[in-house]
Design a protein around this motif. Structure first.
Motif, PDB file in Angstrom:
ATOM      1  N   UNK A  63     -29.168  14.455  32.024  1.00  0.00           N
ATOM      2  CA  UNK A  63     -29.112  15.461  30.958  1.00  0.00           C
ATOM      3  C   UNK A  63     -28.910  14.852  29.573  1.00  0.00           C
ATOM      4  N   UNK A  64     -28.734  13.526  29.517  1.00  0.00           N
ATOM      5  CA  UNK A  64     -28.337  12.899  28.263  1.00  0.00           C
ATOM      6  C   UNK A  64     -29.352  11.859  27.820  1.00  0.00           C
ATOM      7  N   UNK A  65     -29.572  11.799  26.542  1.00  0.00           N
ATOM      8  CA  UNK A  65     -30.485  10.827  25.964  1.00  0.00           C
ATOM      9  C   UNK A  65     -29.866   9.429  26.065  1.00  0.00           C
ATOM     10  N   UNK A  66     -30.666   8.448  26.463  1.00  0.00           N
ATOM     11  CA  UNK A  66     -30.221   7.065  26.432  1.00  0.00           C
ATOM     12  C   UNK A  66     -30.274   6.604  24.977  1.00  0.00           C
ATOM     13  N   UNK A  67     -29.125   6.297  24.414  1.00  0.00           N
ATOM     14  CA  UNK A  67     -29.042   5.973  22.985  1.00  0.00           C
ATOM     15  C   UNK A  67     -29.516   4.561  22.652  1.00  0.00           C
TER      16      UNK A  67
END
Length: 429
Positions: free
Chosen positions: A112-116
Motif C-alpha cells: 500500500x506504500x510507495x517505495x521512497x
C-alpha cells in the motif's frame, strides 16, 4: 500450526485484502494527473502535534503547492481512519505519519506504500542509523522517512510543587527522584501536603518504565505475544501497581477529556512526557499556565517512548511530489523548526548538532533547556521491538486492566489475569 504461523498468515491475508481493495480502487480512477501536471494541493495526515504549521508555509512559497495539514488528536482514532482509507482505496492523505507501532503492522505487506528510494535522495547516513533502518520493510522497501524519537522526561507544575512545599528548580526536582522508588516517595509527600495525586495516571508511568527497560515488550522477535512473560512489561506493571497502592496519581485516563482538562485545572502536577508531548502539554494547559510548567529528567535515566515516519500511500495521485514533501518536512532545518514549535525530537544527525537545537530553551516551560535535556539522552536510546499490534495491546489490554485496579474495581490478581487474557486477543490478527 503454531500461533505465530497462524497469526502471520492471517496478517498477510488481511493486509493483502486491503492491498487488493486499494489496487482495485486505484485501477478504477479516471482522474489520473496528466504527465508533468503539478498538484494544486497536497494533504498531510498526522496525529498529536508534529510541528509542521510554520514549515509548510515556506514550502508553499517555494513550490506554489498548497499544503493541507489534517490533524487527529489521538492515535487510537487515527489508526482506524488510516486502515479504512487503505481498505477502500480512497481518503488517505498524500503524506501520512506512521507511528512506530503502526509502521510495524503495515510492514507485513508494504504494497500500500510507495517505495521512497527512487523518489528521494539517499538519506541513509543522515539520521540515527537504527531509526532510518526501522523505516524499511523486510523486502528493503523504504516505507518512511524518520521524523522524531520520543526521548523521556518529566513535565511538572512549579506552582503546584511550591504549594506542596516541594522543591521547584529543575535540578532540585531531578534530585527528588534518582530512581523509581524515590519518585513514589515524592508522590506520597505531595498527597500528604495537598490531598491530591501528583501524577496524572499510573499508565503514563507504566509506559515510561516499559520503554525505558526495552527488550521484548508485548511481543518477542518472532512476533509471538509474550505479554505474560516479558520482564519489561512485568517491571512496568509492578511499578504501576505500587503507584496505585500509594495513591500518588489523580487516576485520570490518558487522552480522556478529563485528562486533557486536568492540565489546565491543576488536577495533577506531573506527567511523563516524551519530547513530542511538550506541544500537547502546552496546548492542553493554555496560555494562562505559561511558565508554570517545567521539565526535569526521568527517574533512572533515558528512555524512548514513541516516534514516527512519513510515508506516501500508493493511492496518492502525486507520489513524486508527496515524496519530496516528506523529504522536505524531515530535513535537518525543518526538524529543528518543528522541535522549537511543538517538541518532536529530531532524528536527523545534522539537526541534533545544530546550535539552534542544542541551545534551545522552551519559554512555555519556564525557559527549560529542552534541547539539552532531550538531546543528551538521544545517544542512550536503544531501538525497541514493537510487535504488529503493540498499540492495541497497550491501549485495550494493558492500560484498562491497570485503570480497573487503580479504581478498586478488581483485585491485583484479577487485573493481571484480565490483562494477559486480553493481550492474547488484542495481539493476535
Amino acid at each position: 500450526m503454531s500461533l505465530t504461523t497462524r497469526r502471520t498468515r492471517t496478517a498477510i491475508a488481511a493486509l493483502a485484502a486491503i492491498t487488493a481493495l486499494g489496487s482495485l480502487a486505484a485501477c478504477g480512477k479516471d482522474d489520473e494527473p496528466a504527465a508533468g501536471e503539478k498538484p494544486a494541493k497536497l494533504v498531510v495526515d498526522t496525529f498529536g502535534e508534529f510541528g509542521y504549521d510554520e514549515v509548510v508555509k515556506q514550502y508553499e512559497k517555494d513550490t506554489g503547492i498548497k499544503v493541507e495539514l489534517r490533524k487527529t488528536a489521538q492515535l487510537n482514532e487515527y489508526r482506524p481512519k488510516l486502515v479504512r482509507a487503505l481498505a477502500t482505496g480512497k481518503g488517505a492523505a498524500d503524506v501520512v505519519a506512521l507511528e512506530e507501532g503502526i509502521l510495524n503492522e503495515f510492514k507485513v505487506n508494504p504494497a500500500n506504500w510507495v517505495d521512497l528510494r527512487p523518489l528521494v535522495a539517499d538519506h541513509s547516513k543522515d539520521y540515527l542509523p537504527w531509526k532510518y533502518e526501522l523505516g524499511k520493510a523486510p523486502n528493503g522497501q523504504l516505507m518512511g522517512l524518520p521524523t522524531d524519537v520520543g526521548s523521556l522526561a518529566v513535565c511538572y507544575r512549579r506552582d503546584l510543587f511550591e504549594a506542596a512545599k516541594l522543591p521547584t528548580e529543575r535540578d532540585q526536582v531531578a534530585a527528588l527522584w534518582p530512581d523509581w522508588p524515590a519518585f513514589v516517595e515524592t508522590g506520597k509527600k505531595y498527597r500528604a501536603a495537598t490531598g491530591k495525586g501528583m501524577l496524572d495516571s499510573v499508565t503514563t508511568a507504566a509506559s515510561a518504565v516499559m520503554f525505558q527497560k526495552g527488550g521484548d515488550l508485548f511481543y518477542d522477535k518472532d512476533d509471538n505475544v509474550v505479554a505474560d512473560t516479558s520482564a519489561s512489561v512485568k517491571a512496568a506493571w509492578d511499578m504501576a501497581i505500587t503507584m496505585a497502592d500509594a495513591k500518588i496519581s489523580a487516576a485520570t485516563a490518558t487522552w480522556s477529556p478529563e485528562w486533557s482538562a486536568g492540565f489546565k485545572q491543576g488536577t495533577f502536577a506531573a506527567t511523563f512526557c516524551p519530547s513530542w508531548m511538550l506541544g500537547i502539554v502546552a496546548d492542553n494547559s493554555g496560555p494562562e499556565n505559561k511558565g508554570k510548567w517545567d521539565v526535569a529528567p526521568v527517574p533512572g535515566g533515558a528512555g524512548n517512548w514513541g516516534g514516527s515516519w512519513l510515508a506516501v500511500p500508493e493511492q496518492s495521485r502525486y507520489p513524486k511530489e508527496a515524496a519530496k514533501l516528506a523529504e522536505y518536512l524531515t530535513n535537518a532545518q525543518n526538524q529543528v523548526a518543528a522541535f522549537k514549535l511543538k517538541g518532536p525530537l529530531p532524528t536527523n544527525l545534522e539537526a541534533l548538532k545544530n546550535p539552534e537545537f542544542t541551545g534551545y530553551t522552551n519559554e512555555y516551560f519556564n525557559g527549560a533547556p529542552t534541547g539539552k535535556i532531550f538531546g543528551d539522552s538521544v545517544a542512550k536510546i536503544q531501538p525497541l521491538h514493537l510487535g504488529p499490534k503493540h498499540q492495541g495491546v497497550k491501549e485495550n489490554a494493558f492500560e484498562p486492566a491497570l485503570r480497573a485496579y487503580e479504581a478498586g474495581q478488581i483485585t491485583r490478581e484479577k487485573a493481571w489475569e484480565q490483562f494477559t487474557k486480553d493481550a492474547k486477543t488484542q495481539g493476535a490478527f
